[in-house]
Scaffold this motif. Structure first.
Motif, PDB file in Angstrom:
ATOM      1  N   SER A 121      -1.937   3.953  20.445  1.00 28.77           N
ATOM      2  CA  SER A 121      -2.826   3.632  19.320  1.00 28.77           C
ATOM      3  C   SER A 121      -2.012   3.661  18.025  1.00 28.77           C
ATOM      4  CB  SER A 121      -3.972   4.647  19.245  1.00 28.77           C
ATOM      5  OG  SER A 121      -4.822   4.353  18.166  1.00 28.77           O
ATOM      6  N   PRO A 122      -1.303   2.565  17.702  1.00 29.43           N
ATOM      7  CA  PRO A 122      -0.439   2.526  16.509  1.00 29.43           C
ATOM      8  C   PRO A 122      -1.181   2.760  15.200  1.00 29.43           C
ATOM      9  CG  PRO A 122       0.008   0.654  17.976  1.00 29.43           C
ATOM     10  CD  PRO A 122      -1.246   1.305  18.469  1.00 29.43           C
ATOM     11  N   PHE A 137       0.548   7.609  19.431  1.00 26.15           N
ATOM     12  CA  PHE A 137       0.763   6.525  18.464  1.00 26.15           C
ATOM     13  C   PHE A 137       1.409   5.292  19.095  1.00 26.15           C
ATOM     14  CE2 PHE A 137       4.365   9.452  16.982  1.00 26.15           C
ATOM     15  CZ  PHE A 137       5.402   8.725  17.561  1.00 26.15           C
ATOM     16  N   VAL A 138       1.924   5.417  20.308  1.00 24.22           N
ATOM     17  CA  VAL A 138       2.353   4.212  21.019  1.00 24.22           C
ATOM     18  C   VAL A 138       1.134   3.489  21.584  1.00 24.22           C
ATOM     19  CG1 VAL A 138       3.499   3.404  23.122  1.00 24.22           C
ATOM     20  CG2 VAL A 138       4.713   4.890  21.544  1.00 24.22           C
ATOM     21  N   MET A 142       9.747   5.557  16.223  1.00 26.08           N
ATOM     22  CA  MET A 142       9.183   6.886  15.993  1.00 26.08           C
ATOM     23  C   MET A 142       9.096   7.676  17.297  1.00 26.08           C
ATOM     24  SD  MET A 142       8.331   7.760  12.802  1.00 26.08           S
ATOM     25  CE  MET A 142       6.891   8.817  12.856  1.00 26.08           C
ATOM     26  N   PHE A 143       8.839   6.986  18.394  1.00 25.62           N
ATOM     27  CA  PHE A 143       8.728   7.639  19.702  1.00 25.62           C
ATOM     28  C   PHE A 143      10.048   8.335  20.054  1.00 25.62           C
ATOM     29  CE2 PHE A 143       8.821   7.826  24.336  1.00 25.62           C
ATOM     30  CZ  PHE A 143       7.535   8.226  24.652  1.00 25.62           C
ATOM     31  N   ALA A 187       3.999   6.535   7.610  1.00 20.76           N
ATOM     32  CA  ALA A 187       3.725   6.548   9.050  1.00 20.76           C
ATOM     33  C   ALA A 187       3.836   7.948   9.621  1.00 20.76           C
ATOM     34  CB  ALA A 187       4.691   5.611   9.775  1.00 20.76           C
ATOM     35  N   PRO A 234       3.541  11.408  20.333  1.00 21.95           N
ATOM     36  CA  PRO A 234       4.226  10.115  20.452  1.00 21.95           C
ATOM     37  C   PRO A 234       3.547   9.152  21.422  1.00 21.95           C
ATOM     38  CG  PRO A 234       5.818  11.889  20.447  1.00 21.95           C
ATOM     39  CD  PRO A 234       4.470  12.530  20.540  1.00 21.95           C
ATOM     40  N   ILE A 281      -0.378   1.369  11.408  1.00 18.02           N
ATOM     41  CA  ILE A 281      -0.036  -0.007  11.776  1.00 18.02           C
ATOM     42  C   ILE A 281      -1.315  -0.771  12.108  1.00 18.02           C
ATOM     43  CG2 ILE A 281       1.213  -1.460  13.429  1.00 18.02           C
ATOM     44  CD1 ILE A 281       3.164   0.872  13.794  1.00 18.02           C
ATOM     45  N   VAL A 283       5.340  -2.751  22.368  1.00 16.84           N
ATOM     46  CA  VAL A 283       5.134  -1.647  21.430  1.00 16.84           C
ATOM     47  C   VAL A 283       5.635  -2.086  20.051  1.00 16.84           C
ATOM     48  CG1 VAL A 283       5.749   0.743  20.865  1.00 16.84           C
ATOM     49  CG2 VAL A 283       5.395   0.074  23.249  1.00 16.84           C
ATOM     50  N   LEU A 290      -0.156   5.576  13.009  1.00 17.63           N
ATOM     51  CA  LEU A 290       0.974   5.390  12.092  1.00 17.63           C
ATOM     52  C   LEU A 290       0.617   4.464  10.937  1.00 17.63           C
ATOM     53  CD1 LEU A 290       3.887   4.878  14.668  1.00 17.63           C
ATOM     54  CD2 LEU A 290       3.170   6.995  13.555  1.00 17.63           C
ATOM     55  N   ALA A 348       6.613   2.004  15.884  1.00 22.37           N
ATOM     56  CA  ALA A 348       6.102   2.990  16.851  1.00 22.37           C
ATOM     57  C   ALA A 348       7.162   3.313  17.903  1.00 22.37           C
ATOM     58  CB  ALA A 348       4.833   2.455  17.520  1.00 22.37           C
TER      59      ALA A 348
END
Length: 658
Positions: free
Chosen positions: A573-574, A570-571, A519-520, A332, A567, A579, A512, A577, A516
């Protein structure tokens, strides 16, 4: 002096490294910045005692790695006993008391006293199991002593901010009935608090210390042995061969070498010191301003904790908290790490173009073939550990194998061969390097313990959602601020524990994905190291460059702008990562994000095809943000804006030349 400035070369200063060696004054400044390195050195028999304890500590961890870990509580108690003993000896009550390299009697007494509580658990382990949930008066006294000794150890080697955070949570546990509104609870007695925090695996001996006593220690030991092989020099040499000749070569070398160095160092400040002592003087000599040179190294070194396959200690905790294999965290992190370092790389490239800074002539650079022939074998342990993790080995087994492989591969050539004393020194440095993370994990465990005992985690998460009034972007912004503020004084490990316990659940409540969300908060906890006003990596960079710490921090934030944007991406648009993503979707999202980073970096530096005015910088920023937002329409708008600026600048440059 003026002539030096005119020629683009900064004059030397008292703290500038000479031939990559740090001066005593610089070492002193760096110890002030990096609490974990601020330990004393003993001589004679006292130095040998410290070395013996460190060696025994490392050998215990290697033994349990080979033959299997002990029962969770026993493993963690022994781990904590070694750690606390070393912290109280290496971080004395007053350094003025350490004379002639000898222990002070008070520190010896505290070291022994700190070992009493975990040893008490070891001695009475069976009895404690049989009367689980029942805490005797003696247990309460011993447990209270253990909590106090962990907090004091954290103050000595981690810093005061984490102590304040821990005390706030402990106070919340005691004074629950007096808390306002939804935060109120029945409150905990001393007996309840001590029983939960010290005699279960929910507090001091919780998941963070469990990860420290298995994965993290062995990876830190692995990093210590990689450094002994000379891998850091190989990284700098190979980065020189790749990018030293390009525009702004030394700055690009700093970015590449720090990205590689980050795989063996979990500390931003340690990374700045390790590679910055070489790269920052090179950048200044080329003509980069000292505030920018220090910022390049700070931004690149901070990103080292985001760089797979060996990321910061918090990444191992993330795998445990989220409940996924560590390799999934690594996968990820790949694309976000690439985008981060690309952003820094583009920043130094545009700065070089802006000031017409050329690279080092190829004739002065080490030949690629010669480097690979003499030092290329040093990369084998890293390649091996990636293969082991990918093939299903646990992180602990992979790190253990990496230690032995690093020693074996160093023996392949005479110029990298390690002697017996080098191996022993690796054991010592590994144990000393793990102390800060160990104590931070123990202290962070208390925070988790209070949260689980009082249920405050869900209450604070709900409060965050309420404060944001259900607005998703506002909630992300509040979470970002929380992570940054905590990260300004709390190590990444403890910062991640706090934010993943309090802020991440709020993001998960609003849909979320769990990975993700974690990771944020992980990203913003790390990027706090270059965020003014408390930007430890930037302060370390300025100490080497002789620049202004605040201006260095501002420049580092501009170079690391990707870490403030990615960050959010990817929150939203996961797929970034991996996902729920296909190869095509990841490729498209990554490609547009890379183009977007070009626009944003150009806007930050004020350079694209040529120098950009204020209007063009605004358009570049808008176009870059549109491209980073992963949607078809915004991508088209972003490309149009960037192309528009490029065309305008091309015509303007032609006109100026004519």
């Amino acid at each position: 002096m003026d002539e030096l400035k005119k020629n683009g070369t900064n004059p030397p200063n008292d703290t500038e490294p000479i031939n990559g060696e740090l001066t005593d004054e610089l070492q002193k400044k760096l110890k002030e910045l990096d609490k974990e390195s601020n330990t004393v050195e003993y001589s004679g028999i006292f130095g040998k005692i410290i070395a013996a304890i460190c060696i025994c500590f490392s050998l215990f961890q290697i033994y349990t790695g080979i033959f299997g870990t002990l029962d969770a509580m026993i493993q963690r108690c022994i781990h904590l006993s070694f750690g606390l003993c070393l912290v109280y000896l290496l971080c004395p009550t007053k350094k003025e008391w350490i004379k002639d390299g000898k222990f002070h009697w008070l520190d010896v007494g505290l070291a022994i006293l700190a070992m009493v509580p975990p040893v008490y658990i070891l001695v009475n382990y069976q009895q404690l199991i049989l009367r689980a949930g029942t805490v005797t008066p003696l247990d309460t006294v011993i447990g209270t002593l253990g909590i106090v000794m962990v907090i004091e150890a954290a103050r000595r080697i981690v810093g005061l901010p984490i102590v304040i955070v821990v005390l706030c949570f402990l106070g919340f546990g005691f004074f629950g009935p007096y808390m306002p509104g939804p935060l109120a609870h029945r409150g905990l007695s001393l007996q309840q608090m001590v029983g939960h925090l010290f005699f279960t695996t929910e507090g001091v001996f919780g998941i963070p210390l469990g990860v420290s006593s298995t994965f993290i220690f062995l990876f830190i030991l692995f990093g210590a042995f990689l450094e002994k092989t000379g891998l850091g020099k190989f990284f700098i040499d190979i980065a020189n061969a790749i990018a030293g000749w390009a525009s702004g070569g030394p700055a690009k070398v700093a970015v590449l070498s720090s990205a590689l160095q980050g795989t063996i160092s979990g500390s931003s400040v340690a990374n700045v010191v390790g590679s910055g002592s070489f790269t920052i003087p090179m950048m200044k000599k080329l003509g980069y301003h000292k505030n920018f040179a220090g910022a390049v190294e700070a931004a690149a070194s901070t990103g080292g904790q985001l760089m797979p396959p060996i990321m910061g200690a918090a990444a191992f905790l993330m795998a445990e908290f989220v409940g996924i294999p560590y390799m999934e965290v690594v996968k990820a992190a790949v694309v976000p790490a690439i985008l981060y370092f690309l952003g820094v790389f583009l920043g130094v490239h545009f700065e070089a173009k802006k000031h017409h800074l050329e690279g080092t002539p190829r004739s002065e650079l080490p030949p690629w073939g010669k480097i690979m022939k003499e030092e290329g074998h040093l990369a084998i342990p890293l390649i091996a550990i990636i293969g082991l993790l990918a093939s299903g080995y646990t992180p602990m087994k992979a790190a253990l194998a990496g230690i032995f492989i690093s020693i074996a591969t160093a023996m392949l050539r005479k110029n990298t061969r390690m002697s017996f004393y080098d191996i022993v020194d690796g054991l010592i440095k590994g144990a000393r390097g793990a102390l800060g993370v160990l104590v931070a994990c123990a202290a962070a465990g208390m925070i988790i313990g209070v949260v689980t005992k009082t249920g405050v985690g869900l209450k604070l998460a709900s409060a965050l959602v309420t404060v944001a009034a259900g607005n998703f972007m506002l909630l992300l912004f509040c979470t970002m601020l929380t992570s940054l503020i905590l990260g300004m004084g709390v190590p990444t490990t403890a910062n991640y524990v706090i934010t993943s316990t309090i802020a991440a659940p709020a993001l998960i409540q609003l849909g979320v994905p769990t990975l993700a969300a974690h990771m944020f908060v992980f990203y913003f906890g790390i990027i706090a190291d270059i965020t003014p006003p408390v930007a430890l990596a930037a302060y370390a960079g300025s100490a080497i460059s002789g620049g202004d710490p605040l201006k260095t921090g501002v420049n580092a934030s501009k170079l690391g702008i990707a870490a403030f944007i990615i960050p959010y991406v990817f929150v939203l648009s996961p797929q970034l990562l991996g996902i729920g993503a296909t190869f095509t979707s990841v490729l498209m999202t990554t490609t547009t994000a890379i183009i977007g980073m070009i626009g944003i970096s150009g806007a930050m530096i004020g350079q694209f095809y040529t120098r950009a005015n204020v209007f063009e910088r605004l358009i570049l920023a808008a176009g870059g943000l549109c491209l980073i937002d992963p949607h078809g329409l915004t991508d088209l708008i972003g490309v149009a804006l960037l192309v528009g600026v490029g065309v305008m600048q091309w015509f303007r440059s032609k006109k100026e030349k004519a």
